[in-house]
Scaffold this active site. Structure first.
Site, mmCIF file in Angstrom:
data_model
loop_
_atom_site.group_PDB
_atom_site.id
_atom_site.type_symbol
_atom_site.label_atom_id
_atom_site.label_comp_id
_atom_site.label_asym_id
_atom_site.label_seq_id
_atom_site.Cartn_x
_atom_site.Cartn_y
_atom_site.Cartn_z
ATOM 1 N N SER B 94 0.835 -1.209 0.000
ATOM 2 C CA SER B 94 0.000 0.000 0.000
ATOM 3 C C SER B 94 0.859 1.244 0.000
ATOM 4 O O SER B 94 1.983 1.262 0.536
ATOM 5 C CB SER B 94 -0.864 -0.024 1.258
ATOM 6 O OG SER B 94 -1.469 1.236 1.483
ATOM 7 N N TYR B 118 -1.757 0.225 10.033
ATOM 8 C CA TYR B 118 -1.934 -0.501 8.763
ATOM 9 C C TYR B 118 -0.696 -0.345 7.871
ATOM 10 O O TYR B 118 -0.148 -1.318 7.358
ATOM 11 C CB TYR B 118 -3.171 0.049 8.052
ATOM 12 C CG TYR B 118 -3.415 -0.483 6.664
ATOM 13 C CD1 TYR B 118 -4.025 -1.718 6.468
ATOM 14 C CD2 TYR B 118 -3.056 0.260 5.541
ATOM 15 C CE1 TYR B 118 -4.269 -2.194 5.186
ATOM 16 C CE2 TYR B 118 -3.293 -0.213 4.260
ATOM 17 C CZ TYR B 118 -3.904 -1.436 4.086
ATOM 18 O OH TYR B 118 -4.133 -1.910 2.824
ATOM 19 N N LYS B 122 1.968 -3.225 6.617
ATOM 20 C CA LYS B 122 2.303 -3.455 5.202
ATOM 21 C C LYS B 122 3.821 -3.321 4.983
ATOM 22 O O LYS B 122 4.427 -4.102 4.246
ATOM 23 C CB LYS B 122 1.551 -2.468 4.305
ATOM 24 C CG LYS B 122 0.054 -2.757 4.181
ATOM 25 C CD LYS B 122 -0.206 -4.056 3.437
ATOM 26 C CE LYS B 122 -1.688 -4.262 3.149
ATOM 27 N NZ LYS B 122 -1.951 -5.590 2.522
#
Lengths: 294, 294
Positions: B94, B118, B122
């Protein structure tokens, strides 16, 4: 102060403050929780399976260096949830988070490209430290230490060992082997500087760090030839003559993949200082290890 | 093909090939081992607790996005130890691995500075993928996908939702709300481009990637004003007039922290392609979602 290691750590004879010694494996279930029960204000996390061993034993490296670090961070997080515990947490990272190819002078904004499992585990530790700090669980700072020189003690099998050996052994009247070309450049700080880095990290105002909590420490970028020139100035031609050039292609290849210099303006602005010449590094060894007057 | 999700994934009606559907939680003990038992040649790992949820539920985010990913990687590693199993493993990363401040055009060599849990998870996935690939356990590649536009379906509450909404809703004759200034710049690719990215990653020769297996995918850097100009050209003034400017300071602040453009020359040299205009992105939506002829 509580000293913790997987083997009983040697305690200084008269530390001048209250000292406890604990032996445990940080990756054991519940071990990290025991360590934070006393709510230490400052945690300095140096523990690690070293580079070579983490490369040979994949599972051990990840278990100690990743899971152990995360267990410690989570123990603090649980403490934070219980009573707002928010210690300073100093994490020893490594230049091994960088892998070739890279620019001659690596900035703090350069991407992490570890080429070992050890470097990968340290890079993950930095990312976790940033996120846990951003969340407010602790006040973290990660230091990437230069190669420590002159490392005291006996020669070891580390590929980097000769950087200390070519100075330490002649300073003690012994022969040293140089396995690489004298044009090789590397990045150094003294043991005294390393201790100062850690102490400074324990108390500095971290507000200026923002969300980027990993700092490459200042160091001295120098060639082997410059090391030997300093040895000659400090201990004479007879000391420099104790260095035997015995090229080792295997070591040369490993060393060629290592970084040579860094832009550490961020750390310097925060007050971290290293030596600016190898004469100074040799003088520190004489004072701290050979009993020379300061 | 085996489709796997924590909820039963919808299977296409007539896929034209053998298809199995499995529902399990990747972070459950042994779940990942079940998935690699059949030794799939290619694994595409898209699963994740999304950004907002991983920020609200710290433990769930780490359990699924970090532990779940590592469980999958380790299941492949165990398979590799048993019989040399070495699949291609495509990991959807991402742009959230990058956090402000950053340069206008972010290169692949820019450091990872996630500002969310998050993004941290990643980034750690990318580091693990690099190390497991370097070790030879699998042949990994991580793709950082642009914001997908025009996302089909209904409006949602994501802060980025308006980037699709201001085109999709007017193209369907409906009013859309624009919560930010028209000068805002962001980074896009169509759903069709995203599918092509993933398919290309499944089969490309990864030798050229070396040890750096994470690639920012090509995309179109465009302002909201450029999006609306394209809408006007494609669907007329009446469509563009369906956009209501309703500034939302909260969304504006979030979006201000997002990247605006990338240097993706590395991915382009490897054959990844995205759209070069919003007219093209709108035409793809018309063809793929509104039944317009290709």
């Amino acid at each position: 102060m509580t000293l913790v290691d997987v083997v009983p750590p040697p305690a200084p004879a008269a530390p001048g403050f209250s000292l406890a010694v604990v032996s445990l494996d940080l990756s054991d279930s519940g071990a990290a929780d025991i360590l934070v029960q006393g709510r230490p204000d400052i945690i300095v996390h140096l523990a690690a399976v070293v580079s070579g061993e983490a490369e040979v034993d994949f599972e051990k490296g990840y278990r100690i260096n990743l899971d152990g670090t995360r267990a410690l961070f989570d123990a603090v997080r649980h403490g934070h949830a219980v009573d707002g515990y928010t210690p300073r947490l100093v994490f020893a990272s490594s230049l091994a988070v960088f892998g070739a190819p890279f620019p001659e002078k690596i900035p703090d904004t350069y991407h992490l490209t570890p080429l070992t499992s050890y470097g990968t585990q340290k890079a993950i530790g930095e990312l976790l430290l940033d996120d846990y700090t951003r969340r407010g669980f602790f006040d973290g700072i990660a230091l990437r230490l230069p190669t420590i020189c002159i490392r005291p003690g006996k020669p070891n099998k580390a590929a980097s060992g000769f950087f200390s050996g070519i100075l330490r052994e002649p300073l003690n009247g012994k022969v040293a082997v140089l396995p690489v070309d004298r044009s090789v450049r590397h990045y150094f700080a003294s043991p005294r500087a390393a201790v100062q880095f850690l102490l400074h990290a324990c108390t500095l105002n971290t507000a200026a760090l923002g969300h980027r909590r990993a700092l490459t420490m200042p160091g001295l970028s120098a060639t082997v030839a410059e090391q030997i020139d300093a040895l000659r100035k400090s201990a004479g031609d007879e000391a420099a003559a104790l260095i035997r050039d015995e090229p080792d292609a295997g070591i040369a290849i490993i060393v060629a993949g290592w970084p040579k210099d860094f832009d550490t303006s961020r750390a310097e602005e925060l007050g971290f200082r290293a030596e600016s010449s190898f004469e100074e590094i040799i003088e520190i060894y004489r004072q701290d290890e050979l009993g020379a007057p300061a």
